[in-house]
Each structure stands twice: as C-alpha cells, then as structure tokens.
Design a protein around this motif. Structure first.
Motif, mmCIF file in Angstrom:
data_model
loop_
_atom_site.group_PDB
_atom_site.id
_atom_site.type_symbol
_atom_site.label_atom_id
_atom_site.label_comp_id
_atom_site.label_asym_id
_atom_site.label_seq_id
_atom_site.Cartn_x
_atom_site.Cartn_y
_atom_site.Cartn_z
ATOM 1 N N ARG A 83 42.830 13.599 60.175
ATOM 2 C CA ARG A 83 43.014 14.696 59.218
ATOM 3 C C ARG A 83 42.574 16.051 59.778
ATOM 4 N NH1 ARG A 83 44.953 12.974 54.503
ATOM 5 N NH2 ARG A 83 44.904 10.721 54.239
ATOM 6 N N ALA A 84 41.847 16.038 60.881
ATOM 7 C CA ALA A 84 41.454 17.310 61.505
ATOM 8 C C ALA A 84 42.669 18.057 62.043
ATOM 9 C CB ALA A 84 40.465 17.051 62.632
ATOM 10 N N TYR A 85 43.796 17.349 62.153
ATOM 11 C CA TYR A 85 45.016 18.013 62.642
ATOM 12 C C TYR A 85 45.427 19.155 61.712
ATOM 13 C CZ TYR A 85 49.547 18.510 64.911
ATOM 14 O OH TYR A 85 50.627 19.012 65.606
ATOM 15 N N ALA A 86 45.089 19.032 60.431
ATOM 16 C CA ALA A 86 45.406 20.102 59.466
ATOM 17 C C ALA A 86 44.756 21.422 59.903
ATOM 18 C CB ALA A 86 44.927 19.704 58.079
ATOM 19 N N GLU A 87 43.568 21.333 60.502
ATOM 20 C CA GLU A 87 42.880 22.551 60.972
ATOM 21 C C GLU A 87 43.673 23.197 62.112
ATOM 22 O OE1 GLU A 87 38.681 21.950 61.920
ATOM 23 O OE2 GLU A 87 38.631 20.340 60.429
ATOM 24 N N LEU A 88 44.186 22.348 62.978
ATOM 25 C CA LEU A 88 44.978 22.856 64.106
ATOM 26 C C LEU A 88 46.270 23.511 63.604
ATOM 27 C CD1 LEU A 88 44.256 22.676 67.107
ATOM 28 C CD2 LEU A 88 45.774 20.727 67.304
ATOM 29 N N VAL A 89 46.873 22.880 62.612
ATOM 30 C CA VAL A 89 48.105 23.431 62.005
ATOM 31 C C VAL A 89 47.798 24.793 61.401
ATOM 32 C CG1 VAL A 89 49.859 23.093 60.219
ATOM 33 C CG2 VAL A 89 49.093 21.141 61.577
ATOM 34 N N ASP A 90 46.712 24.867 60.631
ATOM 35 C CA ASP A 90 46.356 26.123 59.975
ATOM 36 C C ASP A 90 46.058 27.232 60.986
ATOM 37 O OD1 ASP A 90 46.727 25.292 57.392
ATOM 38 O OD2 ASP A 90 44.675 24.587 57.131
ATOM 39 N N ARG A 91 45.489 26.858 62.110
ATOM 40 C CA ARG A 91 45.151 27.872 63.123
ATOM 41 C C ARG A 91 46.391 28.486 63.770
ATOM 42 N NH1 ARG A 91 40.543 28.442 65.844
ATOM 43 N NH2 ARG A 91 41.533 28.375 67.886
ATOM 44 N N HIS A 92 47.458 27.715 63.877
ATOM 45 C CA HIS A 92 48.612 28.184 64.656
ATOM 46 C C HIS A 92 49.877 28.441 63.838
ATOM 47 C CE1 HIS A 92 46.778 27.727 68.627
ATOM 48 N NE2 HIS A 92 46.129 26.711 68.091
ATOM 49 N N LYS A 93 49.885 28.042 62.569
ATOM 50 C CA LYS A 93 51.158 28.036 61.836
ATOM 51 C C LYS A 93 51.774 29.434 61.653
ATOM 52 C CE LYS A 93 49.091 27.951 57.242
ATOM 53 N NZ LYS A 93 48.920 27.232 55.988
ATOM 54 N N ASP A 94 50.952 30.462 61.396
ATOM 55 C CA ASP A 94 51.525 31.780 61.119
ATOM 56 C C ASP A 94 52.185 32.395 62.360
ATOM 57 O OD1 ASP A 94 50.611 31.386 58.624
ATOM 58 O OD2 ASP A 94 49.140 33.012 58.609
ATOM 59 N N LYS A 95 51.480 32.324 63.475
ATOM 60 C CA LYS A 95 52.044 32.881 64.706
ATOM 61 C C LYS A 95 53.264 32.074 65.144
ATOM 62 C CE LYS A 95 48.078 35.260 66.693
ATOM 63 N NZ LYS A 95 47.162 35.373 67.812
ATOM 64 N N ALA A 96 53.162 30.755 64.996
ATOM 65 C CA ALA A 96 54.297 29.900 65.387
ATOM 66 C C ALA A 96 55.494 30.142 64.470
ATOM 67 C CB ALA A 96 53.882 28.442 65.344
ATOM 68 N N MET A 97 55.209 30.377 63.185
ATOM 69 C CA MET A 97 56.293 30.636 62.230
ATOM 70 C C MET A 97 56.972 31.958 62.575
ATOM 71 S SD MET A 97 57.856 29.549 59.486
ATOM 72 C CE MET A 97 58.905 30.210 58.189
ATOM 73 N N THR A 98 56.177 32.926 62.996
ATOM 74 C CA THR A 98 56.741 34.224 63.390
ATOM 75 C C THR A 98 57.698 34.027 64.565
ATOM 76 O OG1 THR A 98 54.676 35.252 62.691
ATOM 77 C CG2 THR A 98 56.133 36.602 64.017
ATOM 78 N N LEU A 99 57.284 33.219 65.529
ATOM 79 C CA LEU A 99 58.154 32.940 66.683
ATOM 80 C C LEU A 99 59.427 32.208 66.235
ATOM 81 C CD1 LEU A 99 58.677 32.827 69.754
ATOM 82 C CD2 LEU A 99 57.417 30.680 69.795
ATOM 83 N N ALA A 100 59.260 31.213 65.366
ATOM 84 C CA ALA A 100 60.430 30.450 64.889
ATOM 85 C C ALA A 100 61.401 31.354 64.128
ATOM 86 C CB ALA A 100 59.960 29.301 64.008
ATOM 87 N N MET A 101 60.847 32.286 63.363
ATOM 88 C CA MET A 101 61.707 33.226 62.614
ATOM 89 C C MET A 101 62.469 34.152 63.550
ATOM 90 S SD MET A 101 62.001 33.163 59.306
ATOM 91 C CE MET A 101 62.223 34.831 58.703
ATOM 92 N N ARG A 102 61.807 34.586 64.611
ATOM 93 C CA ARG A 102 62.478 35.471 65.588
ATOM 94 C C ARG A 102 63.640 34.734 66.257
ATOM 95 N NH1 ARG A 102 59.963 38.684 63.287
ATOM 96 N NH2 ARG A 102 58.071 39.767 63.912
ATOM 97 N N LEU A 103 63.470 33.427 66.408
ATOM 98 C CA LEU A 103 64.518 32.649 67.079
ATOM 99 C C LEU A 103 65.622 32.225 66.111
ATOM 100 C CD1 LEU A 103 62.244 30.503 69.372
ATOM 101 C CD2 LEU A 103 64.165 31.836 70.200
ATOM 102 N N LEU A 104 65.250 31.769 64.928
ATOM 103 C CA LEU A 104 66.248 31.163 64.040
ATOM 104 C C LEU A 104 66.761 32.100 62.946
ATOM 105 C CD1 LEU A 104 64.622 27.633 63.755
ATOM 106 C CD2 LEU A 104 66.651 28.252 65.057
ATOM 107 N N LYS A 105 66.013 33.174 62.673
ATOM 108 C CA LYS A 105 66.453 34.214 61.730
ATOM 109 C C LYS A 105 66.658 33.709 60.311
ATOM 110 C CE LYS A 105 67.121 37.079 65.232
ATOM 111 N NZ LYS A 105 66.180 38.150 65.485
ATOM 112 N N ASN A 106 66.110 32.558 60.010
ATOM 113 C CA ASN A 106 66.301 31.991 58.686
ATOM 114 C C ASN A 106 65.046 31.225 58.309
ATOM 115 O OD1 ASN A 106 66.904 29.481 57.054
ATOM 116 N ND2 ASN A 106 68.825 30.554 56.795
ATOM 117 N N ARG A 107 64.502 31.551 57.147
ATOM 118 C CA ARG A 107 63.199 31.008 56.764
ATOM 119 C C ARG A 107 63.187 29.479 56.663
ATOM 120 N NH1 ARG A 107 58.581 33.246 55.048
ATOM 121 N NH2 ARG A 107 57.250 31.689 54.123
#
Lengths: 184, 203
Positions: free
Chosen positions: B18-42
């Motif tokens: 369950r500690a993986y949730a901490e890792l997800v929370d640490r990286h999700k916003d920056k990773a989502m920004t990258l995914a949005m730049r690539l896919l252009k769709n939420r």
C-alpha cells in the motif's frame, strides 16, 4: 558585433555558456537594447513555462491505480509462490506421488473386498462397523506392503520417483536462472 | 527527493504494497502534465497514466536502485503515451518530423517585442494555451526540461531519442513557443489599437 543569435540567448539563460563567451555576450548586451529586450522576453517565457500550473488527475486517481495494482498482486501471488518455492513444491509433489502409489491401491482393493463379502440385509446396519474393519485391514495390509518395500518393483518405482523429483528440481533451477538473466 | 522514492520502493518490495500510493501521489501531477502534453485529452491521459503506474508497479522488483526512479518511470509514461498516440492516429510520427516546423522559426532580428506586462496573468495564460497547442513531441520535451527539470541525458533516456535530436527539438520548441506567444500578443495589441482608433473617431 552582430546581434546575439537565438542559440546564444538560450545558452545565456540556461547558464550553459563558456565564461569567456559569457563576458563577450554581456558586453554586447550592455550596448544593445534590442538584444536586451529579446533576452528579457526569453527569460520571461522560460519563467512562465516553469511556473505553469501542473495538471492534476481526478481525485480518485490514486485509489484507481491501487485497486488495479492490488488485483495484479493477488493474481500473481500464485505465480510468485511457484517461482520462489519451485524446488520445495517439486519435492512435495514427488513425495505425494510416492506416498499415493504405495497407499491407495491396496486400500481400495481391501474396501471393495469387504463390501462384496457383506450379506445384503446387514449392509445398512453394519456399514460403520465394516468400514472400521476395512480400515483396520487396510492398516494391516499396508504394514505388510511397507515391509515388502525391498521388492524389485518397489525399488524401480522409488528410483523413478527420485529421478522425477530431480528432473523437476533441475527444471525449476533452470527456469529461475533464465528469468534472472532476462530481468538483468 | 530520490532518496524518498527509494525508501518507499524498499518498503513496497518488503511487502508493504500500500506504500505504492505514496509513490503515485508524489509523481502523479507532473506525470499527468506530461501525459496531457502528449495526448491532448484528459481522459486518454488519465487512462494512459493509470496504465503506466500499474506497469511500473509490476516491474518494480526489476528497478535498479542506482538509477533515478523519475527517469525510469517517465520512460514508461512516455512509452505508454506514445503507443496510445500511435494507435489513435499517426499524428505523433508526423509531428516529430524535424523538417516540419523549421520554416516557422526564423524570427526576424529586427522584430520588436510588443509592450506588455510579462508578469501578467494574461501573459501566463497565453503561454499556457500555446504550450497546449504545441505538437506532442515538442510539448513533451518542454515539459521534461522545464517541469521535470530533467537534463539532456535524462531526456535521452526517457524518450530514447539521440542527444542531438533532443537538443534540436528543445531549441525548436522554445523558438516555436516564443513565436506563437509573440504573434498572439501582437494580435491582441493590434486589436486594442484599432479599437482605440475607432473609439477616438467616434468621440
């Protein structure tokens, strides 16, 4: 001196320019309003890009990821168990085969014999007693069989079982080595 | 920062899943920004990012602690998004054609920069809109360089592109963005100027 190129402007901003070149470009900047303006713009652009708000995923995102991750973990627990405890599992399976081969066949024969010998009217009433007797006979017979273990047939079976176990253990080791090599 | 990642990973590998949730929370916003730049769709970006996090989880026991988790993870994000983009259409391949945008980049040396408050909210908004409009290959490189604060070598590792291509694409991305923003501001200033002239004529 010519105006600064875009490349030079960016290197100046990123701090990736040689110190001597830095001095030369700064001297030009001090005298050229146009280049100063372009540098100010590029600096503002860079600052703006860096300070753009991040895009957050939906509030339930982490929970959704964890749900999928935990499902995977449960599914793969059996596979992980096989990989980690393969040798032990192979030994247990092999021993189980040996025990099964030496125990079940005489027990079945004895049970069938006992049932055939029953008179029809006593079948229902003495069922439990006969089952107990059959079990006792089985134990006695099994004891005799175990004493007879040194027979040529049993030795062949024993060697075969050992060979199967060794082959399984070897196969398990090879698979694990291969997996380790692929992963590395 | 990376030490915190390592510490969480060690806990996960020791059985504290369950500690993986901490890792997800640490990286999700920056990773989502990258995914949005690539896919252009939420929706697509979020789905791809979920896939990337699950893939990373599955492969976590293969992660070498010597490397940076961020670089390793963003390579997964980049690959998942690139596959999604390739499946959707061939826009990704077209957008990374190095010759495509070359003609738009030559800003005349004498071009003046319009008078605008470069700290203003409007300026920030124009920059954001223009980043969002950029071709995925350029938007992603900008994000990796400025948001993730990755160096050239790390971007090479994430994207699998040669060093020269990364440098070239980053330069082009910055120039393209500058041009697009300048164009938008000139248009805004022009509209305001023509409106002022009309208002004066009316008065």
């Amino acid at each position: 001196m010519n105006h600064l190129t875009d490349d030079q402007l960016l290197h100046l901003l990123d701090g990736t320019i040689a110190p001597t070149e830095h001095q030369r470009l700064n001297a030009h900047l001090a005298a050229c309003k146009e280049c100063r303006q372009k540098l100010a713009w590029q600096r503002a652009m860079t600052r703006s890009i860096k300070h753009q708000p991040l895009v957050a995923p939906s509030p339930r995102f982490t929970a959704a990821v964890m749900r999928r991750a935990l499902v995977y973990e449960r599914q793969s627990a059996f596979v992980h168990f096989l990989v980690r405890h393969g040798t032990m599992l192979a030994l247990i399976i092999g021993l189980s085969i040996v025990v099964y081969a030496f125990s079940t066949i005489p027990a079945l024969e004895i049970m069938q014999e006992a049932i055939h010998k029953l008179p029809p009217e006593e079948k229902m009433t003495q069922y439990v007693a006969l089952a107990n007797r059959a079990f006792a006979q089985y134990l006695q017979s099994a004891g005799e069989k175990i004493i007879d273990l040194a027979g040529a047939e049993n030795i062949r079976l024993f060697i075969l079982a050992m060979l199967v176990m060794a082959a399984l253990a070897l196969f398990d080791r090879l698979v694990r080595q291969q997996l380790k090599r692929i992963r590395s | 920062m990376p030490n915190q990642d390592f510490e969480i990973i060690q806990r996960i590998l020791a059985g504290e899943t369950r500690a993986y949730a901490e890792l997800v929370d640490r990286h999700k916003d920056k990773a989502m920004t990258l995914a949005m730049r690539l896919l252009k769709n939420r929706e697509d970006a979020e789905e791809a990012l979920q896939d990337a996090f699950v893939r990373a989880f599955k492969a976590l026991d293969r992660f070498e602690m010597k490397a940076s988790f961020a670089t390793w993870f963003y390579r997964i994000v980049f690959n998942v998004c690139s596959s999604a983009l390739s499946k959707r259409n061939r826009a990704f391949e077209i957008s990374i054609n190095e010759n495509g945008a070359a003609d738009d980049l030559n800003m005349p040396a004498e071009a003046s920069t319009p008078e605008i408050d470069i700290e203003s909210f409007e300026f920030q908004q124009i920059v954001r809109e223009e980043i969002e409009r950029m071709a995925p290959a350029y938007g992603a490189i900008l994000t990796l360089f400025f948001i993730q604060e990755f160096g050239y070598e790390e971007i090479v590792e994430v994207t699998g592109l040669p060093l020269g291509t990364v440098k070239n694409r980053l330069f082009r991305a910055r120039m393209m963005l500058r041009e697009a923003v300048l164009k938008r501001i000139r248009e805004s200033v022009g509209e305001w100027e023509s409106g002022r002239v009309k208002r004066e004529q009316l008065i």
